[in-house]
Design a protein around this motif. Structure first.
Motif, mmCIF file in Angstrom:
data_model
loop_
_atom_site.group_PDB
_atom_site.id
_atom_site.type_symbol
_atom_site.label_atom_id
_atom_site.label_comp_id
_atom_site.label_asym_id
_atom_site.label_seq_id
_atom_site.Cartn_x
_atom_site.Cartn_y
_atom_site.Cartn_z
ATOM 1 N N GLN A 101 0.824 -1.204 0.000
ATOM 2 C CA GLN A 101 0.000 0.000 0.000
ATOM 3 C C GLN A 101 0.858 1.253 0.000
ATOM 4 O O GLN A 101 2.042 1.233 0.365
ATOM 5 C CB GLN A 101 -0.902 0.023 1.237
ATOM 6 C CG GLN A 101 -0.133 0.200 2.539
ATOM 7 C CD GLN A 101 -1.027 0.215 3.763
ATOM 8 O OE1 GLN A 101 -2.134 -0.315 3.738
ATOM 9 N NE2 GLN A 101 -0.552 0.789 4.837
ATOM 10 N N LEU A 103 -0.023 5.348 1.271
ATOM 11 C CA LEU A 103 -1.017 6.238 1.861
ATOM 12 C C LEU A 103 -0.374 7.575 2.223
ATOM 13 O O LEU A 103 0.811 7.630 2.518
ATOM 14 C CB LEU A 103 -1.622 5.615 3.121
ATOM 15 C CG LEU A 103 -2.241 4.217 2.990
ATOM 16 C CD1 LEU A 103 -2.571 3.662 4.365
ATOM 17 C CD2 LEU A 103 -3.478 4.268 2.125
ATOM 18 N N GLY A 125 -5.178 6.565 0.084
ATOM 19 C CA GLY A 125 -4.267 6.127 -0.963
ATOM 20 C C GLY A 125 -4.772 4.865 -1.625
ATOM 21 O O GLY A 125 -5.985 4.671 -1.785
ATOM 22 N N SER A 143 -7.888 2.932 -0.524
ATOM 23 C CA SER A 143 -7.737 2.612 0.895
ATOM 24 C C SER A 143 -7.759 3.882 1.738
ATOM 25 O O SER A 143 -7.341 4.952 1.288
ATOM 26 C CB SER A 143 -6.427 1.865 1.153
ATOM 27 O OG SER A 143 -6.421 0.629 0.499
ATOM 28 N N VAL A 167 -7.109 0.023 8.696
ATOM 29 C CA VAL A 167 -7.067 0.270 7.258
ATOM 30 C C VAL A 167 -8.333 -0.285 6.614
ATOM 31 O O VAL A 167 -8.656 -1.467 6.763
ATOM 32 C CB VAL A 167 -5.824 -0.368 6.617
ATOM 33 C CG1 VAL A 167 -5.765 -0.052 5.131
ATOM 34 C CG2 VAL A 167 -4.560 0.120 7.311
#
Length: 198
Positions: A101, A103, A125, A143, A167
């Protein structure tokens, strides 16, 4: 005698005050001075239960940078990759789920007590799932994370940090590979590492 004692105390008071000021300004490291950047590197873990064959935790690493403006506000960007499963069930049939991920978002931080400081952040993100034997689409999704961190200052430029996030992602990798995403999932994510204050 009383007059002499009064004069002596009056003369010593400014000297004591000056000595105390000098000691506080020169003694030890200035850990209260806010840094412009905080660079974080640590080990992390996440529970990505929406990924097929991901029954336990996925472990990996997390990195992040925070640009600070003053003592209370910052802009945080972080990336993470979780490539190793802690559950033997995930390795059956040659499957190996992975999750990554990126973010970014605002952060509020403050000194709590002496060497302890805390922060909260709201990040948005994208996330990506994959790995050996993992199929299904979409494997990229929006997310959002809400979390907090706790820092313990070790030196002027180094701290130990523990973070925790909730998350939220919206993809579901179904066994049929249909790519349906009827429900968002919220997963716990945590990291422990070192911060360099620059």
């Amino acid at each position: 005698m009383r007059k002499f004692a009064f004069i002596a105390l009056a003369a010593l008071f400014p000297l004591c005050a000056a000595a105390q000021t000098s000691a506080s300004s020169s003694g030890g490291e200035d850990t209260d001075k806010p840094s412009h950047y905080d660079i974080f590197v640590g080990a992390g873990a996440t529970s990505q239960n929406q990924i097929v064959h991901s029954h336990g935790l996925l472990v990996g690493f997390e990195v992040g940078v925070t640009r600070n403006w003053g003592k209370y506000f910052g802009l945080n960007a972080q990336g993470a990759s979780f490539m190793k499963s802690t559950s033997a069930d995930n390795t059956s049939g040659g499957q190996s789920p992975q999750y990554s991920q990126f973010l970014a978002g605002p952060e509020l931080h403050a000194q709590l007590y002496e060497k302890m400081s805390g922060s909260v952040h709201l990040l948005v993100g994208g996330s990506h799932t994959g790995g050996s034997g993992i199929t299904g689409s979409p494997n990229v999704a929006f997310s959002m994370a809400f979390g907090a961190g706790l820092d313990y200052r070790l030196k002027q430029h180094f701290s130990l940090r523990l973070t925790g996030d909730r998350v939220k992602t919206s993809f579901v990798q179904g066994a049929s590979g249909s790519g349906n995403s009827p429900h968002p999932y919220q997963n716990v994510q945590t990291a422990l590492g070192v911060v360099y204050h620059w």
